[in-house]
Design an enzyme around this catalytic site. Structure first.
Site, PDB file in Angstrom:
ATOM      1  N   GLY A 120       0.812  -1.215   0.000  1.00 55.50           N
ATOM      2  CA  GLY A 120       0.000   0.000   0.000  1.00 55.50           C
ATOM      3  C   GLY A 120       0.841   1.259   0.000  1.00 55.50           C
ATOM      4  O   GLY A 120       2.028   1.213  -0.325  1.00 55.50           O
ATOM      5  N   LEU A 134       0.439   3.587  -2.125  1.00 57.04           N
ATOM      6  CA  LEU A 134       0.825   3.432  -3.525  1.00 57.04           C
ATOM      7  C   LEU A 134       1.342   4.728  -4.132  1.00 57.04           C
ATOM      8  O   LEU A 134       0.969   5.826  -3.724  1.00 57.04           O
ATOM      9  CB  LEU A 134      -0.362   2.933  -4.349  1.00 57.04           C
ATOM     10  CG  LEU A 134      -0.963   1.576  -3.948  1.00 57.04           C
ATOM     11  CD1 LEU A 134      -1.989   1.126  -5.003  1.00 57.04           C
ATOM     12  CD2 LEU A 134       0.084   0.497  -3.746  1.00 57.04           C
ATOM     13  N   GLY A 173       5.274   4.111  -8.945  1.00 61.20           N
ATOM     14  CA  GLY A 173       6.022   2.854  -9.120  1.00 61.20           C
ATOM     15  C   GLY A 173       5.093   1.648  -9.071  1.00 61.20           C
ATOM     16  O   GLY A 173       5.148   0.751  -9.921  1.00 61.20           O
ATOM     17  N   HIS A 174       4.204   1.628  -8.065  1.00 59.68           N
ATOM     18  CA  HIS A 174       3.220   0.541  -7.985  1.00 59.68           C
ATOM     19  C   HIS A 174       2.290   0.573  -9.205  1.00 59.68           C
ATOM     20  O   HIS A 174       1.930  -0.474  -9.749  1.00 59.68           O
ATOM     21  CB  HIS A 174       2.359   0.686  -6.727  1.00 59.68           C
ATOM     22  CG  HIS A 174       3.123   0.651  -5.439  1.00 59.68           C
ATOM     23  ND1 HIS A 174       3.321   1.768  -4.670  1.00 59.68           N
ATOM     24  CD2 HIS A 174       3.731  -0.362  -4.779  1.00 59.68           C
ATOM     25  CE1 HIS A 174       4.006   1.446  -3.582  1.00 59.68           C
ATOM     26  NE2 HIS A 174       4.273   0.155  -3.624  1.00 59.68           N
ATOM     27  N   GLY A 206       8.645  -5.238  -8.797  1.00 58.58           N
ATOM     28  CA  GLY A 206       9.418  -4.111  -9.285  1.00 58.58           C
ATOM     29  C   GLY A 206      10.921  -4.356  -9.219  1.00 58.58           C
ATOM     30  O   GLY A 206      11.416  -4.981  -8.280  1.00 58.58           O
ATOM     31  N   GLN A 210      14.491  -9.071  -3.918  1.00 60.28           N
ATOM     32  CA  GLN A 210      13.164  -9.664  -3.735  1.00 60.28           C
ATOM     33  C   GLN A 210      12.768 -10.452  -4.990  1.00 60.28           C
ATOM     34  O   GLN A 210      12.218 -11.552  -4.908  1.00 60.28           O
ATOM     35  CB  GLN A 210      12.166  -8.553  -3.459  1.00 60.28           C
ATOM     36  CG  GLN A 210      10.725  -8.955  -3.450  1.00 60.28           C
ATOM     37  CD  GLN A 210       9.872  -7.856  -2.839  1.00 60.28           C
ATOM     38  OE1 GLN A 210       9.816  -7.697  -1.621  1.00 60.28           O
ATOM     39  NE2 GLN A 210       9.202  -7.088  -3.670  1.00 60.28           N
ATOM     40  N   VAL A 214      10.576   2.938 -11.390  1.00 61.39           N
ATOM     41  CA  VAL A 214      10.018   4.253 -11.730  1.00 61.39           C
ATOM     42  C   VAL A 214      10.662   5.282 -10.802  1.00 61.39           C
ATOM     43  O   VAL A 214      10.789   5.046  -9.600  1.00 61.39           O
ATOM     44  CB  VAL A 214       8.484   4.260 -11.557  1.00 61.39           C
ATOM     45  CG1 VAL A 214       7.911   5.637 -11.846  1.00 61.39           C
ATOM     46  CG2 VAL A 214       7.858   3.210 -12.463  1.00 61.39           C
ATOM     47  N   SER A 248       9.569   5.389  -3.702  1.00 57.35           N
ATOM     48  CA  SER A 248       9.420   4.416  -2.615  1.00 57.35           C
ATOM     49  C   SER A 248       8.423   4.988  -1.615  1.00 57.35           C
ATOM     50  O   SER A 248       8.398   6.208  -1.382  1.00 57.35           O
ATOM     51  CB  SER A 248      10.771   4.211  -1.926  1.00 57.35           C
ATOM     52  OG  SER A 248      10.576   3.589  -0.664  1.00 57.35           O
ATOM     53  N   SER A 249       7.620   4.106  -1.027  1.00 56.84           N
ATOM     54  CA  SER A 249       6.674   4.565  -0.002  1.00 56.84           C
ATOM     55  C   SER A 249       7.435   5.202   1.154  1.00 56.84           C
ATOM     56  O   SER A 249       6.899   6.050   1.877  1.00 56.84           O
ATOM     57  CB  SER A 249       5.837   3.395   0.518  1.00 56.84           C
ATOM     58  OG  SER A 249       5.208   2.740  -0.556  1.00 56.84           O
TER      59      SER A 249
HETATM   60  P1  AMP Z   1       6.021  -2.389  -1.648  1.00 51.78           P
HETATM   61  O1  AMP Z   1       4.667  -1.833  -1.505  1.00 51.78           O
HETATM   62  O2  AMP Z   1       7.112  -1.432  -1.298  1.00 51.78           O
HETATM   63  O3  AMP Z   1       6.184  -3.740  -1.002  1.00 51.78           O
HETATM   64  O4  AMP Z   1       6.227  -2.638  -3.194  1.00 51.78           O
HETATM   65  C1  AMP Z   1       5.324  -3.446  -3.909  1.00 51.78           C
HETATM   66  C2  AMP Z   1       5.895  -3.715  -5.265  1.00 51.78           C
HETATM   67  O5  AMP Z   1       6.095  -2.482  -5.953  1.00 51.78           O
HETATM   68  C3  AMP Z   1       7.267  -4.400  -5.205  1.00 51.78           C
HETATM   69  O6  AMP Z   1       7.331  -5.392  -6.219  1.00 51.78           O
HETATM   70  C4  AMP Z   1       8.214  -3.263  -5.463  1.00 51.78           C
HETATM   71  O7  AMP Z   1       9.441  -3.667  -6.046  1.00 51.78           O
HETATM   72  C5  AMP Z   1       7.412  -2.432  -6.432  1.00 51.78           C
HETATM   73  N1  AMP Z   1       7.912  -1.053  -6.459  1.00 51.78           N
HETATM   74  C6  AMP Z   1       8.052  -0.218  -5.402  1.00 51.78           C
HETATM   75  N2  AMP Z   1       8.598   0.952  -5.792  1.00 51.78           N
HETATM   76  C7  AMP Z   1       8.816   0.846  -7.133  1.00 51.78           C
HETATM   77  C8  AMP Z   1       9.368   1.704  -8.121  1.00 51.78           C
HETATM   78  N3  AMP Z   1       9.829   2.914  -7.822  1.00 51.78           N
HETATM   79  N4  AMP Z   1       9.424   1.270  -9.398  1.00 51.78           N
HETATM   80  C9  AMP Z   1       8.977   0.030  -9.711  1.00 51.78           C
HETATM   81  N5  AMP Z   1       8.452  -0.827  -8.827  1.00 51.78           N
HETATM   82  C10 AMP Z   1       8.376  -0.434  -7.551  1.00 51.78           C
END
Ligand code: AMP
Length: 291
Positions: free
Chosen positions: A31, A33, A36-37, A147, A153, A176, A185-186
């Site tokens: 979440g 979001l 990137g998400h 991502g 991961q 992204v 990043s969140s």
């Molecule tokens: P998270 O919510 O941080 O666990 O991320 C969920 C998914 O979104 C993961 O597969 C992350 O690698 C991807 N993600 C997070 N930030 C980015 C970004 N800036 N660009 C691409 N994918 C991302």
């Protein structure tokens, strides 16, 4: 768009999709979001009939002194991103749904879970692999998207899916970035204005490393040392690692050859940020690839 909160509801949704011979894609997230998400959602949308977004801040991937309690949460914002990406279902389970009893069953990808991020966060990837396995069990998706930003991961989940014989396809989506190059990043919301400005050093240094490889540098140790020095030249950055590793095994390499992952992690105040680039090198030829 449906909101689903338990495994039974999810299984009914998948059952109905399967009865209509529809394919299902899943984007797992925690979440808060951002674009990137959204890129993961947009990448899967044209590839599947039914697109599912999961939002679950997974306690088992946080260490005891990490930011689980204060991890950013923004369901209203998440709903807007989900609607804009034409998501069919949002899965937002309570912790008691994903962990019905105090957990004693974990999925662990041994070895690659202890290097890089795993060296500082020893139980992190066990938590990630376990929650992704649970999501795959519930949703049985045809495709999931992850991502590039979290490259380790990707490597861990890919290996887990291969070893546990999951037929699900894994799609990796390029990182992204903000306008100045910082990976979205969140956790970027934690940064003070000065830290936010300083954090761009990660992407700048990775760019310089990629240029060095394109310029002919093949000594991976020298490349890693130069990358580390570039990040350390930023006073607000506290470097955790700057390494050149084999993209599949995450083992350190001496030469930049084949598929390598150039990965960095640094703290800016209390906030730990990651970034990487992945290169395929064959003789003189250098290509940017996905992990
Ligand atoms: P998270 O919510 O941080 O666990 O991320 C969920 C998914 O979104 C993961 O597969 C992350 O690698 C991807 N993600 C997070 N930030 C980015 C970004 N800036 N660009 C691409 N994918 C991302």
């Amino acid at each position: 768009m449906q909101w689903l909160a338990d495994a039974d509801g999810a299984r009914r949704f998948v059952g109905a999709a399967r009865a209509d011979r529809q394919t299902v894609g899943l984007v797992p997230t925690m979440g808060a979001l951002h674009a990137g998400h959204a890129a993961l959602l947009h990448a899967l949308r044209p590839q599947v009939d039914r697109l599912v977004l999961s939002i679950f801040v997974n306690p088992t991937q946080f260490g005891p002194h990490e930011d689980f309690a204060r991890y950013p949460r923004d369901l209203a914002g998440d709903q807007a991103w989900a609607e804009a990406a034409h998501v069919d279902a949002v899965f937002h389970p309570a912790t008691s749904v994903m962990y019905p009893v105090s957990p004693s069953t974990f999925v662990q990808v041994e070895g690659i879970d202890r290097v890089l991020e795993g060296a500082v966060r020893p139980t992190h990837f066990r938590g990630v692999a376990t929650v992704v396995a649970k999501l795959l069990n519930i949703w049985t998706p045809d495709i999931i998207a992850l991502g590039q930003k979290d490259a380790q991961q990707v490597v861990v989940v890919r290996r887990m899916m291969q070893e546990l014989l999951w037929p699900t396809r894994l799609v990796v989506v390029p990182t992204v970035r903000e306008r100045d190059g910082l990976a979205m990043s969140s956790r970027n919301v934690y940064l003070s204005p000065a830290e936010r400005e300083a954090a761009v050093v990660l992407h700048r240094s990775l760019d310089a490393a990629e240029r060095a490889v394109r310029g002919g540098v093949r000594d991976a140790v020298r490349l890693g040392a130069e990358l580390a020095a570039a990040i350390q030249s930023e006073p607000l950055a506290q470097l955790d690692y700057a390494v050149v590793v084999d993209a599949a095994t995450l083992a350190p390499v001496a030469q930049v050859a084949g598929r390598v992952l150039v990965a960095v992690a640094a703290r800016f105040g209390a906030t730990r940020l990651l970034d990487n680039c992945c290169l395929e090198v064959e003789g003189e030829a250098v290509r940017t690839v996905l992990p």
